[in-house]
Enzyme design. Structure first.
Site, PDB file in Angstrom:
ATOM      1  N   LYS B 119      18.522  -0.013  85.233  1.00 31.51           N
ATOM      2  CA  LYS B 119      18.859  -1.441  85.340  1.00 31.51           C
ATOM      3  C   LYS B 119      18.917  -2.136  83.982  1.00 31.51           C
ATOM      4  CE  LYS B 119      18.768  -0.725  89.716  1.00 31.51           C
ATOM      5  NZ  LYS B 119      20.024  -0.275  90.299  1.00 31.51           N
ATOM      6  N   GLU B 203      12.009 -10.975  83.363  1.00 31.06           N
ATOM      7  CA  GLU B 203      13.127 -11.896  83.179  1.00 31.06           C
ATOM      8  C   GLU B 203      12.841 -13.247  83.815  1.00 31.06           C
ATOM      9  OE1 GLU B 203      16.350  -9.634  84.975  1.00 31.06           O
ATOM     10  OE2 GLU B 203      16.188 -10.812  86.790  1.00 31.06           O
ATOM     11  N   HIS B 238      13.788  -9.175 100.281  1.00 36.03           N
ATOM     12  CA  HIS B 238      14.859  -8.500  99.543  1.00 36.03           C
ATOM     13  C   HIS B 238      15.716  -7.596 100.425  1.00 36.03           C
ATOM     14  CE1 HIS B 238      13.066 -10.102  95.929  1.00 36.03           C
ATOM     15  NE2 HIS B 238      11.906  -9.628  96.343  1.00 36.03           N
ATOM     16  N   ARG B 295      28.162   2.622  94.897  1.00 33.43           N
ATOM     17  CA  ARG B 295      28.365   3.248  96.210  1.00 33.43           C
ATOM     18  C   ARG B 295      29.039   2.233  97.135  1.00 33.43           C
ATOM     19  NH1 ARG B 295      24.465  -0.056  98.673  1.00 33.43           N
ATOM     20  NH2 ARG B 295      22.691  -0.396  97.318  1.00 33.43           N
TER      21      ARG B 295
END
Lengths: 165, 502
Positions: B119, B203, B238, B295
């Site tokens: 990531k 972040e 999530h 994907r």
């Protein structure tokens, strides 16, 4: 046939007569003429006056869970005679907690040992199923009397996991 | 058009395996399913031309064992492998193993999977290309002091994320400096357990963000187009529950800029095949690159319904080396599509997973309704895999029409034997904020924090009648051992705070 129906903290006397899809259901004194068919196991088609409704019924721990149009109702229905015996008989076995597996899964973690004192909210056991895990907690204060499973063991619905006294 | 392949092996199960089989059938391609011991009677096995057993139920002994999948492909003479999503779909080693075995991997080249799989490396790529990223570290933080420094620089609240993360694992929201040390410890431990790598980066946390992603298609000849966006802001822990295309928040100008950014990222890593670039979007319509999923996505059908394309068919064609055959200007979005994920979970019991046998099933139909499912009446949903059992997708000429159509279709959907998310999906679709298009990733938390589902509701009388008649019928022919226990469902309370994904 007479029943007592309990839902939402209310107990209603109920009477049913009829057969073969045609019933008169009297709930709390109100008599309703009902055309009801079980179209698949646990799925009822109910015509009440001209209203057509579908209700899905499943049983869990002696209580019917009924889903109608996205709403769920927990309803306990007992034959009147049994209800009277139970309610007059006082409260037996209301102490302690018998934690049962609600669905098939695997024991991921056991957080207590036999003889350990617990208070409400203490973690007892973690179950894993379908890539998810969840912790089951003590609901009563007491002592862990039995642990009937081991970590890593698969369990089935209704299996007793932990007994608190 | 001639078929791109003669035979394709699908290295997956459930609804996505069925979806891929459908595209293959329409192209005249023979299909090979693989199945674990828990899936012998699953729908993908029944629908495929050939089916190969690959071992015991746990995925680590079946669907995740590269050697078994390669062997199954070789044994059946398949020329290509479609990975679906999940399992090995974003595993570069699997893609490479397919190529090494002379099989076509229906997905991007291994190098592109690797480039986007890390990531932080992906964020660096985006940053270099001038695609905005959420302010934060470009390397994992080495210690607590460095994390504190970064957090202060990018501003609280901050999000801690596992470098190799996904599915919400190893993520922690930190609102104040005092919470940082504890959250770092927890995120590192979770990341190490889930991904075997404790690296965590920091972040800035965008408040009440929307999650909007761009579908891209790329061919092996340098052609890259985007197919517009999907809004996936309705999430719980999530996990997406409802997705739509287009987004009610995205303007044509914003779509153009996001689409260009997504194509730039795809081109930069030599991407080929279908992929998705995810963005966070703040209240002021600033978008930030989040990651690229290399994907097919679960929610790909909403894009199909508004673009008129078949993305699996496109994947097969592109993997065979075909050119895209159309340009960006040829892509138009028509109408509105919404998808609901039907999961085998009980929304009335903290989303407890509900594996088991589907005893009755009535799927919705009628105009504008599509169901992509992996189940049928009588099948058993195993406890070993994720809870997604079906997807309901609708199309309408505009958003309001799609919403009422979805509500109608959900009302038609009857499942017995396992619990499903259908009741909570109905609540989402009826919520004023959803109807108004006021979406954010905080939507579900607010919805679930509200009062309990309509317990004192409108259908109490019908529910009572159904329960009473069930008891009446039982009294006629008593079920063995059906004596009611003293307390109804004590575990229901014990379920808080609810099931979480591993």
């Amino acid at each position: 046939m007479k029943f007592e129906a309990q839902t939402g903290g209310e107990t209603l006397p109920v009477e049913v007569v009829g057969a073969a899809g045609r019933f008169t259901v009297t709930i709390g004194g109100e008599a309703l003429t009902v055309d009801a068919r079980e179209t698949a196991q646990g799925i009822w088609s109910i015509l009440l006056h001209s209203t057509s409704a579908v209700a899905a019924v499943t049983e869990q721990d002696g209580t019917y869970l009924v889903d109608v149009e996205g709403e769920r109702y927990a309803i306990r229905v007992e034959e009147e005679s049994r209800y009277i015996i139970r309610t007059r008989g006082g409260h037996g076995g209301a102490r302690g907690q018998v934690l049962k597996a609600p669905m098939p899964g695997k024991v991921a973690l056991i957080e207590v040992t036999v003889g350990q004192p617990v208070v409400p909210g203490d973690g007892l056991i973690v179950l894993e199923a379908m890539k998810m895990e969840n912790e089951f907690k003590a609901q009563v204060a007491g002592t862990v009397k039995e642990i009937r499973v081991a970590a890593g063991q698969p369990v089935n619905p209704g299996d007793v996991l932990v007994v608190i006294e | 058009m001639s078929a791109p392949f003669g035979k394709v092996l699908i290295a997956n199960r459930g609804e996505i395996a069925v979806r891929v089989i459908r595209a293959c059938r329409e192209l005249g391609i023979r299909t090979v399913a693989v199945f674990s011991e828990a899936d012998r009677e699953s729908l993908h096995v029944l629908r495929a031309d050939e089916a190969v057993p690959i071992g015991p139920p746990p995925a680590t002994e079946s669907y995740l064992v590269i050697a078994k999948l390669i062997a199954a492909a070789r044994a059946t003479g398949a020329e290509a492998v479609h990975p679906g999503y999940g399992f090995l779909a974003e595993n570069a080693a699997f893609a490479q193993a397919c190529l090494d075995a002379g099989l076509t991997f229906i997905g991007p080249p291994p190098a592109a999977i690797r480039a986007m799989g890390d990531k932080m490396a992906a964020r660096r790529v985006a940053g270099r290309l001038g695609v905005p990223v959420v302010p934060g570290t470009e390397q994992p933080v080495s210690d607590d002091a460095e994390a504190a420094g970064v957090a202060a620089r990018v501003g609280y609240p901050v999000m801690l994320k596992a470098a190799m993360g996904g599915g919400g694992k190893g993520m922690r929201l930190v609102r104040a400096p005092g919470e940082l040390a504890g959250a770092l410890r927890a995120a590192r431990a979770e990341a190490a357990a889930a991904f075997g790598d404790a690296s965590v980066y920091v972040e800035h946390y965008v408040e009440e963000p929307r999650h909007i992603e761009i579908q891209v298609l790329a061919d092996a000849h340098g052609g890259v187009v985007h197919l517009g966006e999907r809004e996936c802001s309705i999430q719980r822990r999530h996990q997406k529950l409802v997705e739509e295309s287009p987004s009610p928040f995205v303007t044509p100008e914003m779509r153009r800029r996001m689409g260009e950014a997504a194509c730039r990222v795809a081109a930069a890593v030599g991407y080929v095949n279908a992929g998705t670039v995810e963005f966070l979007v703040d209240r002021d319509r600033n978008f930030y690159f989040l990651e690229m999923n290399t994907r097919l996505q679960v929610e790909h059908p909403v894009t199909e319904l508004v673009t008129g394309r078949d993305l699996v068919r496109d994947q097969l064609r592109l993997a065979a080396g075909d050119k895209l055959g159309f340009a960006q200007d040829d892509v138009t979005l028509t109408g509105w599509a919404i998808e609901c994920r039907i999961n085998a979970e009980d929304p009335f019991a903290a989303f407890m997973p509900s594996p088991g046998t589907v005893t009755a099933l009535r799927a919705p139909g009628g105009p504008g309704v599509r169901e992509d499912t992996g189940v049928y009446a009588g099948c058993t949903i195993p406890r070993f895999y994720d809870t997604l059992m079906a997807k309901l997708i609708v199309w309408g000429p505009e958003r309001d029409a799609a919403i009422v159509r979805m509500s109608r279709a959900l009302a038609e959907y009857t499942v017995q034997g396992v619990r499903t998310t259908i009741p909570i999906l109905r609540r989402i679709l009826a919520h004023p904020d959803f109807v108004a298009g006021r979406l954010s990733t905080g939507f579900m938390e607010r919805l679930l924090a509200g009062d309990a589902p309509e317990q004192a509701g409108r259908h109490r009388r019908i529910a009572l009648i159904a329960a009473i008649l069930t008891a009446y019928q039982r009294a006629d022919r008593p079920a063995p051992g059906a004596a009611p226990s003293a307390t109804p469902g004590p575990w229901r309370q014990a379920l808080r705070p609810g099931w979480r994904n591993r």
